[in-house]
Design an enzyme around this catalytic site. Structure first.
Site, PDB file in Angstrom:
ATOM      1  N   GLU A  94       8.790  14.736 -77.749  1.00 37.36           N
ATOM      2  CA  GLU A  94       9.396  15.673 -76.807  1.00 37.36           C
ATOM      3  C   GLU A  94      10.771  15.197 -76.338  1.00 37.36           C
ATOM      4  O   GLU A  94      10.992  14.011 -76.129  1.00 37.36           O
ATOM      5  CB  GLU A  94       8.465  15.884 -75.604  1.00 37.36           C
ATOM      6  CG  GLU A  94       7.214  16.653 -76.022  1.00 37.36           C
ATOM      7  CD  GLU A  94       6.294  17.013 -74.871  1.00 37.36           C
ATOM      8  OE1 GLU A  94       5.569  18.017 -75.016  1.00 37.36           O
ATOM      9  OE2 GLU A  94       6.273  16.312 -73.846  1.00 37.36           O
ATOM     10  N   CYS A 107      17.589  14.264 -72.536  1.00 34.90           N
ATOM     11  CA  CYS A 107      16.670  13.142 -72.327  1.00 34.90           C
ATOM     12  C   CYS A 107      15.847  12.970 -73.604  1.00 34.90           C
ATOM     13  O   CYS A 107      15.135  13.896 -74.006  1.00 34.90           O
ATOM     14  CB  CYS A 107      15.766  13.460 -71.134  1.00 34.90           C
ATOM     15  SG  CYS A 107      14.509  12.209 -70.805  1.00 34.90           S
ATOM     16  N   CYS A 114       3.472   5.286 -75.722  1.00 30.16           N
ATOM     17  CA  CYS A 114       4.117   4.128 -75.102  1.00 30.16           C
ATOM     18  C   CYS A 114       3.050   3.074 -74.837  1.00 30.16           C
ATOM     19  O   CYS A 114       1.953   3.404 -74.398  1.00 30.16           O
ATOM     20  CB  CYS A 114       4.774   4.533 -73.782  1.00 30.16           C
ATOM     21  SG  CYS A 114       5.667   3.183 -72.962  1.00 30.16           S
ATOM     22  N   CYS A 118       2.094   2.577 -67.770  1.00 33.22           N
ATOM     23  CA  CYS A 118       2.376   2.729 -66.342  1.00 33.22           C
ATOM     24  C   CYS A 118       1.400   3.768 -65.782  1.00 33.22           C
ATOM     25  O   CYS A 118       1.190   4.825 -66.378  1.00 33.22           O
ATOM     26  CB  CYS A 118       3.827   3.156 -66.124  1.00 33.22           C
ATOM     27  SG  CYS A 118       4.996   1.892 -66.687  1.00 33.22           S
ATOM     28  N   CYS A 121       2.391   7.608 -65.209  1.00 38.44           N
ATOM     29  CA  CYS A 121       3.193   8.285 -66.234  1.00 38.44           C
ATOM     30  C   CYS A 121       2.291   8.922 -67.281  1.00 38.44           C
ATOM     31  O   CYS A 121       1.387   8.273 -67.801  1.00 38.44           O
ATOM     32  CB  CYS A 121       4.133   7.286 -66.897  1.00 38.44           C
ATOM     33  SG  CYS A 121       5.122   7.987 -68.230  1.00 38.44           S
ATOM     34  N   GLY A 163       8.238   6.690 -74.274  1.00 35.86           N
ATOM     35  CA  GLY A 163       8.369   5.368 -74.872  1.00 35.86           C
ATOM     36  C   GLY A 163       9.273   4.424 -74.112  1.00 35.86           C
ATOM     37  O   GLY A 163       9.958   4.808 -73.168  1.00 35.86           O
ATOM     38  N   GLU A 164       9.244   3.170 -74.522  1.00 32.97           N
ATOM     39  CA  GLU A 164      10.052   2.117 -73.893  1.00 32.97           C
ATOM     40  C   GLU A 164      11.175   1.722 -74.861  1.00 32.97           C
ATOM     41  O   GLU A 164      10.913   1.051 -75.873  1.00 32.97           O
ATOM     42  CB  GLU A 164       9.161   0.920 -73.547  1.00 32.97           C
ATOM     43  CG  GLU A 164       9.889  -0.337 -73.156  1.00 32.97           C
ATOM     44  CD  GLU A 164      10.924  -0.158 -72.035  1.00 32.97           C
ATOM     45  OE1 GLU A 164      10.597   0.470 -71.007  1.00 32.97           O
ATOM     46  OE2 GLU A 164      12.055  -0.645 -72.201  1.00 32.97           O
ATOM     47  N   SER A 195      17.065   3.441 -70.184  1.00 33.45           N
ATOM     48  CA  SER A 195      16.168   3.063 -69.088  1.00 33.45           C
ATOM     49  C   SER A 195      15.057   2.151 -69.591  1.00 33.45           C
ATOM     50  O   SER A 195      14.484   2.377 -70.653  1.00 33.45           O
ATOM     51  CB  SER A 195      15.558   4.330 -68.478  1.00 33.45           C
ATOM     52  OG  SER A 195      14.733   4.000 -67.381  1.00 33.45           O
ATOM     53  N   SER A 217      13.407   1.021 -64.178  1.00 29.77           N
ATOM     54  CA  SER A 217      12.349   1.727 -63.471  1.00 29.77           C
ATOM     55  C   SER A 217      11.665   0.740 -62.536  1.00 29.77           C
ATOM     56  O   SER A 217      10.893  -0.108 -62.972  1.00 29.77           O
ATOM     57  CB  SER A 217      11.341   2.298 -64.475  1.00 29.77           C
ATOM     58  OG  SER A 217      11.929   3.378 -65.172  1.00 29.77           O
ATOM     59  N   LEU A 218      11.946   0.844 -61.258  1.00 34.87           N
ATOM     60  CA  LEU A 218      11.487  -0.159 -60.301  1.00 34.87           C
ATOM     61  C   LEU A 218      10.155   0.244 -59.653  1.00 34.87           C
ATOM     62  O   LEU A 218       9.150  -0.429 -59.781  1.00 34.87           O
ATOM     63  CB  LEU A 218      12.584  -0.348 -59.248  1.00 34.87           C
ATOM     64  CG  LEU A 218      12.524  -1.612 -58.402  1.00 34.87           C
ATOM     65  CD1 LEU A 218      12.427  -2.855 -59.255  1.00 34.87           C
ATOM     66  CD2 LEU A 218      13.755  -1.661 -57.509  1.00 34.87           C
ATOM     67  N   ASN A 294       6.056  13.562 -59.869  1.00 36.13           N
ATOM     68  CA  ASN A 294       5.639  14.835 -60.441  1.00 36.13           C
ATOM     69  C   ASN A 294       4.169  14.705 -60.813  1.00 36.13           C
ATOM     70  O   ASN A 294       3.805  13.853 -61.621  1.00 36.13           O
ATOM     71  CB  ASN A 294       6.481  15.165 -61.671  1.00 36.13           C
ATOM     72  CG  ASN A 294       7.934  15.425 -61.300  1.00 36.13           C
ATOM     73  OD1 ASN A 294       8.224  16.281 -60.455  1.00 36.13           O
ATOM     74  ND2 ASN A 294       8.848  14.678 -61.894  1.00 36.13           N
ATOM     75  N   CYS A 337      10.242  14.447 -65.080  1.00 36.52           N
ATOM     76  CA  CYS A 337      10.038  13.009 -65.313  1.00 36.52           C
ATOM     77  C   CYS A 337       8.561  12.680 -65.328  1.00 36.52           C
ATOM     78  O   CYS A 337       7.818  13.043 -64.438  1.00 36.52           O
ATOM     79  CB  CYS A 337      10.683  12.183 -64.210  1.00 36.52           C
ATOM     80  SG  CYS A 337      12.437  12.381 -64.108  1.00 36.52           S
TER      81      CYS A 337
HETATM   82  N1  SAH Z   1       9.975   3.386 -70.443  1.00 36.96           N
HETATM   83  C1  SAH Z   1      11.292   3.554 -69.898  1.00 36.96           C
HETATM   84  C2  SAH Z   1      11.892   4.896 -70.287  1.00 36.96           C
HETATM   85  C3  SAH Z   1      11.156   6.090 -69.725  1.00 36.96           C
HETATM   86  S1  SAH Z   1      11.993   6.590 -68.306  1.00 36.96           S
HETATM   87  C4  SAH Z   1      11.232   3.401 -68.394  1.00 36.96           C
HETATM   88  O1  SAH Z   1      10.140   3.358 -67.840  1.00 36.96           O
HETATM   89  O2  SAH Z   1      12.278   3.263 -67.761  1.00 36.96           O
HETATM   90  C5  SAH Z   1      10.921   7.732 -67.584  1.00 36.96           C
HETATM   91  C6  SAH Z   1      11.198   7.820 -66.101  1.00 36.96           C
HETATM   92  O3  SAH Z   1      10.320   8.770 -65.510  1.00 36.96           O
HETATM   93  C7  SAH Z   1      10.932   6.502 -65.448  1.00 36.96           C
HETATM   94  O4  SAH Z   1      11.823   6.217 -64.434  1.00 36.96           O
HETATM   95  C8  SAH Z   1       9.553   6.760 -64.912  1.00 36.96           C
HETATM   96  O5  SAH Z   1       9.231   5.871 -63.951  1.00 36.96           O
HETATM   97  C9  SAH Z   1       9.655   8.165 -64.435  1.00 36.96           C
HETATM   98  N2  SAH Z   1       8.329   8.749 -64.257  1.00 36.96           N
HETATM   99  C10 SAH Z   1       7.228   8.492 -64.980  1.00 36.96           C
HETATM  100  N3  SAH Z   1       6.177   9.201 -64.543  1.00 36.96           N
HETATM  101  C11 SAH Z   1       6.625   9.940 -63.502  1.00 36.96           C
HETATM  102  C12 SAH Z   1       6.007  10.898 -62.643  1.00 36.96           C
HETATM  103  N4  SAH Z   1       4.732  11.234 -62.794  1.00 36.96           N
HETATM  104  N5  SAH Z   1       6.781  11.481 -61.696  1.00 36.96           N
HETATM  105  C13 SAH Z   1       8.072  11.153 -61.577  1.00 36.96           C
HETATM  106  N6  SAH Z   1       8.710  10.267 -62.360  1.00 36.96           N
HETATM  107  C14 SAH Z   1       7.989   9.653 -63.317  1.00 36.96           C
END
Ligand code: SAH
Length: 349
Positions: A94, A107, A114, A118, A121, A163-164, A195, A217-218, A294, A337
């Protein structure tokens, strides 16, 4: 066409020159091919009018030129477009195009699924299937660009899809080179953002290799909470992550680090969390991007209350930090996201 045939989109222009030379093709043809494939978006060598007929046949018969086909496309009420694209092995990928005034941000994904799992996600819930090839990363740009109106231009690319990116770093770097190349997509360096959830040992390599923005992504200012939300934190905890970030020579006020912080109700959205976050990033050139969670079926977390988002942001702003709150774009088509989770990597027919 046999799978073993090389793919024109698997190479940066620099490496394509080398490959052509080895194959007895003039190296400068690499720029010519990039102009057709990327600047003009023409994949059929029969239409490459400035290439000799013999060479056109050779590209048509001995090289692949297309990695992804359309599977589905959805358009959000806010204009966001989500594409579901099919790879040759049936894997579904996607990508999301986000129009915002003059700006069109794409994006893109770097893996099928992945491995980082997390907990909030949707992609993480899928598990990991495989890395995307360079051609599969770039073809997301080629396909999605077809959905822009003739007067619209792709202006930004963010590696924030499925993915990462840092676990597929060589392919990501190669694809970034094509995005930057003046004869290919010709994007400016500050227009590309990669990211990471915090694959610490790869961050310096990324920034040494290509001039992109770094996003991290903190999501939590303590190891206790981040261990749960972003499990790779157990391998590279906050102290290790921030020591590495503070040592990056590329980071400056003109080139800050972008921190993404997904706010989840009652999990990481308290005033104490905001104050801890201030202490964590103090002195590091950075911009904070707050993303209200989200919701989706695979995670137990809820979006924060609006008032809590405002209070959280106010603490950061009060400490002199640059803060933006990301509006959910494309939530009605599951394109926001964390909602990307193309299901059912179908076996090839
Ligand atoms: N793996 C990398 C690239 C993906 S970025 C990374 O984690 O940075 C995807 C972004 O969407 C990240 O900042 C992630 O934290 C955010 N994200 C993931 N799940 C989400 C959710 N349910 N609601 C809002 N943001 C989310």
């Amino acid at each position: 066409m046999r799978e073993a045939e090389p793919h024109l989109k698997d190479f940066s222009i620099e490496r394509l020159r080398t490959r052509f030379a080895a194959d007895g093709i003039e190296p400068w043809r690499a720029e010519q091919v990039a102009g057709w494939l990327y600047a003009r978006g023409v994949e059929d060598p029969a239409q490459w009018t400035d290439v000799s007929a013999a060479l056109r046949d050779r590209f048509a018969n001995a090289w692949q030129r297309r990695a992804l086909e359309w599977d589905a496309v959805s358009v959000s009420a806010d204009g966001t477009v989500k594409g579901r694209l099919r790879a040759r092995d049936g894997a579904l990928i996607e990508s999301v195009m986000i129009p915002e005034g003059e700006r069109n941000t794409l994006c893109i994904s770097t893996q099928v699924g992945c491995p980082l799992a997390c907990s909030f996600c949707a992609t993480g819930a899928l598990g990991f299937t495989r890395n995307l090839g360079v051609a599969e990363i770039l073809d997301q740009v080629c396909r999605m660009r077809e959905k822009l109106a003739p007067e619209q231009r792709l202006t930004n690319v963010v590696f924030m899809g499925m993915g990462e990116p840092l676990l597929n770093l060589p392919n990501v770097i190669e694809a970034v080179r094509v995005l930057l190349h003046p004869k290919a997509f010709a994007l400016g360096p500050r227009k590309i953002t990669v990211s990471t959830a915090g694959v610490v040992p790869k961050i310096a390599t990324l920034l040494q290799s290509v001039p992109v923005n770094l996003a991290v992504s903190l999501h939590a200012p303590t190891d206790a909470v981040r261990d749960v939300l972003v499990p790779i934190n157990r391998r590279f905890p906050l102290a290790v992550l921030f020591e590495a970030l503070r040592a990056l020579p590329e980071v400056s006020v003109r080139r800050p680090i972008f921190f993404e912080y997904t706010l989840m109700q009652g999990v990481n959205d308290s005033l104490d969390d905001a104050r801890r976050l201030v202490r964590l990033v103090r002195g590091l050139p950075s911009k904070l991007n707050l993303i209200p969670m989200n919701a989706h079926a695979d995670a137990p977390y809820r979006p924060p209350h609006e008032a809590d988002v405002a209070r959280f942001a106010a603490v950061l702003v009060g400490a002199g930090l640059t803060v933006t709150v990301r509006r959910p774009r494309g939530a009605d088509i599951d394109a926001a996201c964390g909602q990307l989770a193309a299901r059912g990597a179908r076996p090839a027919a």
